[in-house]
Design a protein around this motif. Structure first.
Motif, mmCIF file in Angstrom:
data_model
loop_
_atom_site.group_PDB
_atom_site.id
_atom_site.type_symbol
_atom_site.label_atom_id
_atom_site.label_comp_id
_atom_site.label_asym_id
_atom_site.label_seq_id
_atom_site.Cartn_x
_atom_site.Cartn_y
_atom_site.Cartn_z
ATOM 1 N N PRO A 108 6.704 1.802 -0.150
ATOM 2 C CA PRO A 108 7.506 2.588 0.797
ATOM 3 C C PRO A 108 8.723 3.291 0.197
ATOM 4 O O PRO A 108 9.074 4.380 0.634
ATOM 5 N N GLN A 109 9.360 2.687 -0.805
ATOM 6 C CA GLN A 109 10.641 3.231 -1.290
ATOM 7 C C GLN A 109 10.564 4.666 -1.795
ATOM 8 O O GLN A 109 11.347 5.526 -1.353
ATOM 9 N N PRO A 110 9.653 5.005 -2.723
ATOM 10 C CA PRO A 110 9.641 6.389 -3.211
ATOM 11 C C PRO A 110 9.264 7.403 -2.127
ATOM 12 O O PRO A 110 9.773 8.537 -2.135
ATOM 13 N N ILE A 111 8.406 6.997 -1.197
ATOM 14 C CA ILE A 111 8.038 7.903 -0.100
ATOM 15 C C ILE A 111 9.257 8.173 0.768
ATOM 16 O O ILE A 111 9.551 9.329 1.122
ATOM 17 N N TYR A 112 9.974 7.103 1.113
ATOM 18 C CA TYR A 112 11.141 7.274 1.986
ATOM 19 C C TYR A 112 12.208 8.121 1.307
ATOM 20 O O TYR A 112 12.798 9.017 1.928
ATOM 21 N N ARG A 172 5.809 3.850 -11.350
ATOM 22 C CA ARG A 172 4.731 3.460 -10.460
ATOM 23 C C ARG A 172 5.136 3.670 -9.003
ATOM 24 O O ARG A 172 6.290 3.446 -8.629
ATOM 25 N N CYS A 173 4.158 4.057 -8.206
ATOM 26 C CA CYS A 173 4.377 4.257 -6.774
ATOM 27 C C CYS A 173 3.401 3.430 -5.945
ATOM 28 O O CYS A 173 3.234 3.674 -4.744
ATOM 29 N N ASP A 174 2.738 2.467 -6.582
ATOM 30 C CA ASP A 174 1.729 1.680 -5.879
ATOM 31 C C ASP A 174 1.833 0.223 -6.282
ATOM 32 O O ASP A 174 2.444 -0.119 -7.300
ATOM 33 N N ASP A 175 1.242 -0.646 -5.448
ATOM 34 C CA ASP A 175 1.218 -2.074 -5.755
ATOM 35 C C ASP A 175 0.060 -2.700 -4.983
ATOM 36 O O ASP A 175 -0.543 -2.064 -4.121
ATOM 37 N N TYR A 176 -0.221 -3.979 -5.293
ATOM 38 C CA TYR A 176 -1.325 -4.665 -4.624
ATOM 39 C C TYR A 176 -0.963 -4.970 -3.173
ATOM 40 O O TYR A 176 0.163 -5.401 -2.891
ATOM 41 N N PRO A 177 -1.888 -4.789 -2.251
ATOM 42 C CA PRO A 177 -1.608 -5.112 -0.848
ATOM 43 C C PRO A 177 -1.565 -6.622 -0.623
ATOM 44 O O PRO A 177 -2.356 -7.364 -1.214
ATOM 45 N N TYR A 178 -0.676 -7.079 0.247
ATOM 46 C CA TYR A 178 -0.581 -8.504 0.571
ATOM 47 C C TYR A 178 -1.854 -9.004 1.252
ATOM 48 O O TYR A 178 -2.176 -10.181 1.205
ATOM 49 N N SER A 179 -2.571 -8.106 1.898
ATOM 50 C CA SER A 179 -3.780 -8.497 2.623
ATOM 51 C C SER A 179 -4.947 -8.809 1.698
ATOM 52 O O SER A 179 -5.992 -9.279 2.145
ATOM 53 N N GLY A 180 -4.774 -8.541 0.398
ATOM 54 C CA GLY A 180 -5.845 -8.774 -0.559
ATOM 55 C C GLY A 180 -6.851 -7.642 -0.535
ATOM 56 O O GLY A 180 -6.621 -6.572 0.034
ATOM 57 N N GLY A 181 -7.998 -7.863 -1.157
ATOM 58 C CA GLY A 181 -9.009 -6.819 -1.218
ATOM 59 C C GLY A 181 -8.776 -5.907 -2.401
ATOM 60 O O GLY A 181 -7.812 -6.038 -3.151
ATOM 61 N N GLY A 182 -9.679 -4.943 -2.565
ATOM 62 C CA GLY A 182 -9.577 -4.024 -3.693
ATOM 63 C C GLY A 182 -8.605 -2.897 -3.421
ATOM 64 O O GLY A 182 -8.225 -2.628 -2.297
ATOM 65 N N THR A 236 10.632 7.380 -7.397
ATOM 66 C CA THR A 236 10.447 5.942 -7.565
ATOM 67 C C THR A 236 11.558 5.357 -8.428
ATOM 68 O O THR A 236 12.065 6.009 -9.345
ATOM 69 N N LYS A 237 11.940 4.123 -8.112
ATOM 70 C CA LYS A 237 12.947 3.418 -8.904
ATOM 71 C C LYS A 237 12.297 2.495 -9.935
ATOM 72 O O LYS A 237 12.999 1.799 -10.673
ATOM 73 N N ASP A 238 10.967 2.494 -9.942
ATOM 74 C CA ASP A 238 10.242 1.688 -10.910
ATOM 75 C C ASP A 238 10.363 2.326 -12.296
ATOM 76 O O ASP A 238 10.168 3.536 -12.443
ATOM 77 N N LYS A 239 10.696 1.524 -13.288
ATOM 78 C CA LYS A 239 10.939 2.086 -14.622
ATOM 79 C C LYS A 239 9.680 2.682 -15.247
ATOM 80 O O LYS A 239 9.758 3.497 -16.160
ATOM 81 N N HIS A 240 8.518 2.266 -14.756
ATOM 82 C CA HIS A 240 7.258 2.813 -15.252
ATOM 83 C C HIS A 240 6.733 3.944 -14.363
ATOM 84 O O HIS A 240 5.595 4.400 -14.547
#
Length: 243
Positions: A64-68, A48-58, A42-46
């Motif tokens: 995609p970046q760290p997986i790719y 993190r490999c996850d984020d909130y989905p645009y579709s909403g919901g819990g 991951t290129k996130d300084k913390h």
């Protein structure tokens, strides 16, 4: 055969895949297993490999970046594309025939999702096949991936002691396995079937097949619809009175 697993929890695999039959196969050089930590890419300084989905919901969605980049850390060194599998409850249900088919590949990459799943764009980019181990949802794909690796590895030459170690097991020929017995010859008043002590290999093989048919009819009659049965065996099943 080589397995590369893309996961957030590589340490989960060491307690399972590196032990018992798969562990011996790894030590013998028959199979190779590498567990790649997606978080390392991951290129996130913390980290993190996850984020909130645009579709909403819990829930959270794996980005995609760290997986790719974890995927590219494997394939960029190759002159071929390994079969890439995503463990998903939406995938094709895994069974013995799928394990046999997968065992014919020389290199498989398995992506383990987590949280609410994975950004669709990276799945579209790298995944060839989605596999499920059943119609239920798990916290992540790690346990499912272990099941796929274990079952597939058993089908690879020299992992087991011989062909009979798996050709007589449940599901290999479309039926469930016959009952098994070992020493002592009597336990709690119950004895081993006499035919197994007879030394008559022809009768023993006939007994195994009949018991396999009976066991399948009792426990999984749905399997009989697809099993390759002789007319004699079909008649045998028809005449059975199984409770």
């Amino acid at each position: 055969m080589r397995f590369d697993v893309l996961t957030l929890f590589p340490e989960m695999f060491n307690a399972v895949i590196t032990e018992s039959i798969t562990g011996r196969a790894i030590k013998a050089g028959i199979i190779e297993c590498n567990f790649i930590n997606i978080r390392d890419y991951t290129k996130d300084k913390h980290k993190r490999c996850d984020d909130y989905p645009y579709s909403g919901g819990g829930g959270m969605l794996m980005t995609p970046q760290p997986i790719y980049d974890a995927y590219m850390s494997v394939v960029s060194k190759l002159d071929y594309k390994p079969l890439t599998i995503y463990m998903s409850p939406q995938g094709k249900v895994f069974n013995q025939q799928v394990a046999i088919d997968l065992s014919k590949y020389k290199h498989i990459i398995i992506l383990c999702g987590h949280y609410e799943g994975v950004d669709q764009r990276v799945l579209d980019e790298i995944v060839d096949m989605e596999i499920s181990i059943g119609d239920f949802v798990m916290t992540g794909g790690e346990i499912a991936a272990m099941a796929v690796i274990d079952a597939t590895s058993r089908m690879i030459d020299n992992v087991l002691s011989g062909e009979k170690a798996y050709t007589e097991e449940s599901h290999y020929n479309g039926l469930l396995e016959f009952p098994q017995y070992t020493r002592p010859p009597e336990f709690m008043g119950k004895t081993v079937p006499e035919v197994l002590l007879s030394g008559n290999h022809k009768l023993i093989e006939e007994w195994k097949r009949e018991q396999s048919l009976i066991n399948t009819l009792k426990k999984r009659p749905d399997l009989l619809e697809k099993a390759l049965l002789s007319p004699k065996e079909k008649e045998f099943i028809k005449n059975l009175n199984v409770n």
